[in-house]
Write a protein that holds these residues in place. Structure first.
Motif, PDB file in Angstrom:
ATOM      1  N   MET A  30     -41.362 -29.204 -31.495  1.00  0.00           N
ATOM      2  CA  MET A  30     -40.738 -27.907 -31.289  1.00  0.00           C
ATOM      3  C   MET A  30     -40.437 -27.715 -29.817  1.00  0.00           C
ATOM      4  O   MET A  30     -41.071 -28.309 -28.956  1.00  0.00           O
ATOM      5  CB  MET A  30     -41.667 -26.838 -31.869  1.00  0.00           C
ATOM      6  CG  MET A  30     -42.265 -25.876 -30.873  1.00  0.00           C
ATOM      7  SD  MET A  30     -43.231 -24.594 -31.652  1.00  0.00           S
ATOM      8  CE  MET A  30     -42.375 -23.173 -31.060  1.00  0.00           C
TER       9      MET A  30
ATOM     10  N   ARG B 263     -39.933 -24.783 -26.792  1.00  0.00           N
ATOM     11  CA  ARG B 263     -40.055 -23.373 -26.457  1.00  0.00           C
ATOM     12  C   ARG B 263     -39.544 -23.145 -25.050  1.00  0.00           C
ATOM     13  O   ARG B 263     -40.261 -22.750 -24.166  1.00  0.00           O
ATOM     14  CB  ARG B 263     -41.506 -22.892 -26.589  1.00  0.00           C
ATOM     15  CG  ARG B 263     -42.073 -23.080 -27.956  1.00  0.00           C
ATOM     16  CD  ARG B 263     -41.777 -21.968 -28.987  1.00  0.00           C
ATOM     17  NE  ARG B 263     -40.782 -21.006 -28.612  1.00  0.00           N
ATOM     18  CZ  ARG B 263     -39.609 -20.912 -29.228  1.00  0.00           C
ATOM     19  NH1 ARG B 263     -39.278 -21.708 -30.211  1.00  0.00           N
ATOM     20  NH2 ARG B 263     -38.753 -20.005 -28.854  1.00  0.00           N
TER      21      ARG B 263
ATOM     22  N   HIS C  69     -42.200 -21.888 -44.957  1.00  0.00           N
ATOM     23  CA  HIS C  69     -42.374 -21.504 -43.556  1.00  0.00           C
ATOM     24  C   HIS C  69     -43.780 -21.778 -43.044  1.00  0.00           C
ATOM     25  O   HIS C  69     -43.970 -21.952 -41.838  1.00  0.00           O
ATOM     26  CB  HIS C  69     -41.963 -20.039 -43.359  1.00  0.00           C
ATOM     27  CG  HIS C  69     -40.499 -19.815 -43.593  1.00  0.00           C
ATOM     28  ND1 HIS C  69     -39.860 -18.625 -43.359  1.00  0.00           N
ATOM     29  CD2 HIS C  69     -39.519 -20.670 -44.047  1.00  0.00           C
ATOM     30  CE1 HIS C  69     -38.563 -18.744 -43.652  1.00  0.00           C
ATOM     31  NE2 HIS C  69     -38.340 -19.969 -44.089  1.00  0.00           N
TER      32      HIS C  69
ATOM     33  N   GLN D 180     -44.683 -24.287 -39.762  1.00  0.00           N
ATOM     34  CA  GLN D 180     -45.721 -24.105 -38.728  1.00  0.00           C
ATOM     35  C   GLN D 180     -46.610 -25.350 -38.657  1.00  0.00           C
ATOM     36  O   GLN D 180     -46.994 -25.798 -37.570  1.00  0.00           O
ATOM     37  CB  GLN D 180     -46.556 -22.868 -39.048  1.00  0.00           C
ATOM     38  CG  GLN D 180     -45.745 -21.580 -38.965  1.00  0.00           C
ATOM     39  CD  GLN D 180     -46.527 -20.354 -39.419  1.00  0.00           C
ATOM     40  OE1 GLN D 180     -47.655 -20.129 -39.007  1.00  0.00           O
ATOM     41  NE2 GLN D 180     -45.917 -19.553 -40.281  1.00  0.00           N
ATOM     42  N   GLU D 181     -46.925 -25.897 -39.830  1.00  0.00           N
ATOM     43  CA  GLU D 181     -47.782 -27.085 -39.864  1.00  0.00           C
ATOM     44  C   GLU D 181     -47.082 -28.276 -39.207  1.00  0.00           C
ATOM     45  O   GLU D 181     -47.684 -29.005 -38.408  1.00  0.00           O
ATOM     46  CB  GLU D 181     -48.135 -27.423 -41.313  1.00  0.00           C
ATOM     47  CG  GLU D 181     -49.076 -28.601 -41.442  1.00  0.00           C
ATOM     48  CD  GLU D 181     -49.539 -28.813 -42.883  1.00  0.00           C
ATOM     49  OE1 GLU D 181     -50.727 -28.658 -43.150  1.00  0.00           O
ATOM     50  OE2 GLU D 181     -48.669 -29.128 -43.741  1.00  0.00           O
TER      51      GLU D 181
ATOM     52  N   SER E 133     -44.782 -28.201 -36.976  1.00  0.00           N
ATOM     53  CA  SER E 133     -44.696 -27.952 -35.545  1.00  0.00           C
ATOM     54  C   SER E 133     -46.020 -28.298 -34.855  1.00  0.00           C
ATOM     55  O   SER E 133     -46.038 -28.944 -33.799  1.00  0.00           O
ATOM     56  CB  SER E 133     -44.334 -26.480 -35.320  1.00  0.00           C
ATOM     57  OG  SER E 133     -44.162 -26.220 -33.960  1.00  0.00           O
ATOM     58  N   ALA E 134     -47.128 -27.872 -35.472  1.00  0.00           N
ATOM     59  CA  ALA E 134     -48.448 -28.168 -34.889  1.00  0.00           C
ATOM     60  C   ALA E 134     -48.731 -29.664 -34.910  1.00  0.00           C
ATOM     61  O   ALA E 134     -49.280 -30.223 -33.946  1.00  0.00           O
ATOM     62  CB  ALA E 134     -49.529 -27.408 -35.656  1.00  0.00           C
TER      63      ALA E 134
ATOM     64  N   ASP F 150     -46.789 -31.384 -32.184  1.00  0.00           N
ATOM     65  CA  ASP F 150     -47.401 -31.058 -30.887  1.00  0.00           C
ATOM     66  C   ASP F 150     -48.633 -31.926 -30.658  1.00  0.00           C
ATOM     67  O   ASP F 150     -48.843 -32.462 -29.570  1.00  0.00           O
ATOM     68  CB  ASP F 150     -47.803 -29.576 -30.840  1.00  0.00           C
ATOM     69  CG  ASP F 150     -46.618 -28.648 -30.605  1.00  0.00           C
ATOM     70  OD1 ASP F 150     -45.508 -29.164 -30.352  1.00  0.00           O
ATOM     71  OD2 ASP F 150     -46.796 -27.422 -30.703  1.00  0.00           O
TER      72      ASP F 150
ATOM     73  N   GLU G 258     -40.630 -13.652 -35.626  1.00  0.00           N
ATOM     74  CA  GLU G 258     -41.786 -14.439 -36.079  1.00  0.00           C
ATOM     75  C   GLU G 258     -41.454 -15.935 -36.044  1.00  0.00           C
ATOM     76  O   GLU G 258     -42.241 -16.757 -35.565  1.00  0.00           O
ATOM     77  CB  GLU G 258     -42.184 -14.034 -37.504  1.00  0.00           C
ATOM     78  CG  GLU G 258     -42.840 -12.665 -37.602  1.00  0.00           C
ATOM     79  CD  GLU G 258     -42.963 -12.159 -39.040  1.00  0.00           C
ATOM     80  OE1 GLU G 258     -43.662 -11.161 -39.226  1.00  0.00           O
ATOM     81  OE2 GLU G 258     -42.348 -12.752 -39.961  1.00  0.00           O
TER      82      GLU G 258
ATOM     83  N   THR H  78     -41.690 -17.921 -32.866  1.00  0.00           N
ATOM     84  CA  THR H  78     -42.998 -18.284 -32.296  1.00  0.00           C
ATOM     85  C   THR H  78     -43.408 -19.708 -32.664  1.00  0.00           C
ATOM     86  O   THR H  78     -44.323 -20.257 -32.050  1.00  0.00           O
ATOM     87  CB  THR H  78     -44.108 -17.316 -32.750  1.00  0.00           C
ATOM     88  OG1 THR H  78     -44.277 -17.433 -34.168  1.00  0.00           O
ATOM     89  CG2 THR H  78     -43.788 -15.882 -32.358  1.00  0.00           C
ATOM     90  N   TYR H  79     -42.763 -20.297 -33.686  1.00  0.00           N
ATOM     91  CA  TYR H  79     -43.188 -21.643 -34.080  1.00  0.00           C
ATOM     92  C   TYR H  79     -42.027 -22.605 -34.349  1.00  0.00           C
ATOM     93  O   TYR H  79     -42.264 -23.788 -34.565  1.00  0.00           O
ATOM     94  CB  TYR H  79     -44.082 -21.583 -35.334  1.00  0.00           C
ATOM     95  CG  TYR H  79     -43.465 -20.927 -36.546  1.00  0.00           C
ATOM     96  CD1 TYR H  79     -42.641 -21.648 -37.401  1.00  0.00           C
ATOM     97  CD2 TYR H  79     -43.721 -19.599 -36.842  1.00  0.00           C
ATOM     98  CE1 TYR H  79     -42.072 -21.054 -38.507  1.00  0.00           C
ATOM     99  CE2 TYR H  79     -43.157 -18.989 -37.963  1.00  0.00           C
ATOM    100  CZ  TYR H  79     -42.336 -19.717 -38.794  1.00  0.00           C
ATOM    101  OH  TYR H  79     -41.776 -19.111 -39.890  1.00  0.00           O
ATOM    102  N   ALA H  80     -40.825 -22.102 -34.355  1.00  0.00           N
ATOM    103  CA  ALA H  80     -39.682 -22.972 -34.659  1.00  0.00           C
ATOM    104  C   ALA H  80     -38.607 -22.844 -33.594  1.00  0.00           C
ATOM    105  O   ALA H  80     -38.664 -21.956 -32.738  1.00  0.00           O
ATOM    106  CB  ALA H  80     -39.112 -22.646 -36.035  1.00  0.00           C
TER     107      ALA H  80
END
Ligand code: G3P
Ligand code: CA
Length: 351
Positions: free
Chosen positions: A1, A3, A198, A202-203, A205-206, A209, A245, A248-250
């Motif tokens: 991801m 940011r 969704h 998030q998973e 993306s984590a 990372d 929202e 914050t993760y995508a």
């Protein structure tokens, strides 16, 4: 991801070549042409031959949906069932009342042939694929194919794997690890991850990372609103995620183009640093397709999931031929005595 909202916008402003066409995309560059399931309007979907044709037609990015077999291998397949796109019904009896990919081993799936659907055929005029059979590819074969193509041709074709629901931690982990193994680790490679789930976004993306990767993530769904704010509907959980929202993760959203995908929605997403990719562009009439693509290009759509790569490429070329060159870029051209305004793509074509 990624940011880097301010950084990305600022970089685009400084990095634009002097004679670049102006785009309303988040990056200021031409929208991505994303080959949806390959050249799926022309050749059997989700086949290496289809991906090869799409690249040769000018795709920036190739899109596979990723499923998992009963013995834990990742394969490229859209539906839960093998029945629509392969000859599985000719070769096997149903299992658990159907032909779910998850009920078949990799060896069994490899014995199948992918058949054309919709407007696709088994051949395309003037194109001889380097891969002669229409097998169901494994995800690793897909990654190897794109890597080899890029290495041989000096291109930067990206990938856009979708973790197809039902998503699972096992499948997501395998997708991310395979991308890392094959070197698809950065958004600079035009590479994305996507899912309609969704929580899975998030998973993913984590996970990336954790592996030190920087691949952009897109949350998929249908445009809507929550308390006046634009949102994307997650049909897996039956709930909306607002754009703030998701931001914050995508890094972007992939939305159904026929449901409230407007210039205003795109602007709202861009204000939050989110790219917007629309699906699925599938008009076959060249004039109608051209008009449709040009509308979305004007709105600043960042990417087209298309079954007909060539028609999207033609529309971007047309836009570049007719779009006005902004004054700061036009002035030196006039002073240099050019009779007409020249334009240049800001995003390097994949092939
Ligand atoms: O992933 C974006 C688009 O492909 C969603 O549609 O059903 O073809 O996966 P689908
Ligand atoms: Ca997809």
């Amino acid at each position: 991801m990624i940011r880097t909202i301010v950084t990305v916008a600022g970089f685009a402003a400084f990095a634009a070549p002097a004679f670049a066409t102006t785009y309303n995309t988040l990056s200021g560059e031409a929208p991505l042409v994303i080959a949806h399931r390959g050249a799926s309007g022309y050749l059997p979907e989700h086949t290496l031959a289809g991906y090869e044709l799409a690249i040769k037609l000018g795709a920036d990015v190739v899109e596979p949906d990723v499923a998992i077999t009963s013995d834990g291998h990742l394969v490229i397949m859209h539906d839960d069932s093998l029945a629509r796109t392969t000859n599985v019904e000719d070769l096997f009896a149903p299992r658990n009342g159907g032909y779910a990919t998850t009920d078949f081993t990799l060896a069994e799936i490899k014995s199948l042939t992918v058949e054309p659907t919709g407007t696709a055929s088994t051949s395309y005029p003037g194109f001889t694929p380097s891969v002669s059979t229409f097998e169901v590819p494994t995800f690793e074969e897909f990654l190897t194919f794109v890597n080899d193509y890029n290495e041989t041709n000096g291109t930067n074709v990206g990938i856009y794997p979708e973790s197809k629901p039902v998503s699972s931690t096992e499948k997501n982990q395998k997708i991310v690890e395979a991308m890392k193994t094959y070197g698809f680790t950065a958004s600079t490679q035009n590479s994305y991850l996507q899912t309609f789930d969704h929580l899975a976004a998030q998973e993913l993306s984590a996970m990336e990372d954790d592996l030190g990767m920087d691949v952009a993530v897109a949350a998929l769904g249908y445009v809507g609103t929550v308390d006046g704010e634009y949102a994307v509907y997650d049909y897996i959980h039956g709930s909306y995620s607002t754009l703030s929202e998701i931001a914050t993760y995508a890094d972007g959203v992939g939305v159904y183009k026929n449901a409230k995908l407007t210039a205003e929605f795109i602007a709202a997403a861009h204000a939050l640093g989110l790219e917007v990719h629309g699906w699925t562009f599938n008009l076959t009439d060249p004039d109608a397709a051209m008009e449709q693509y040009l509308t979305y290009i004007g709105w600043g759509l960042d990417g087209f999931f298309t079954n007909y790569t060539d028609l999207a490429v033609a529309a971007i070329a047309k836009y570049e031929a007719v779009a006005p060159v902004p004054l700061p870029a036009a002035l030196p051209m006039l002073l240099a005595g050019f009779g007409a305004f020249g334009v240049a793509r800001t995003r390097r074509r994949a092939a």
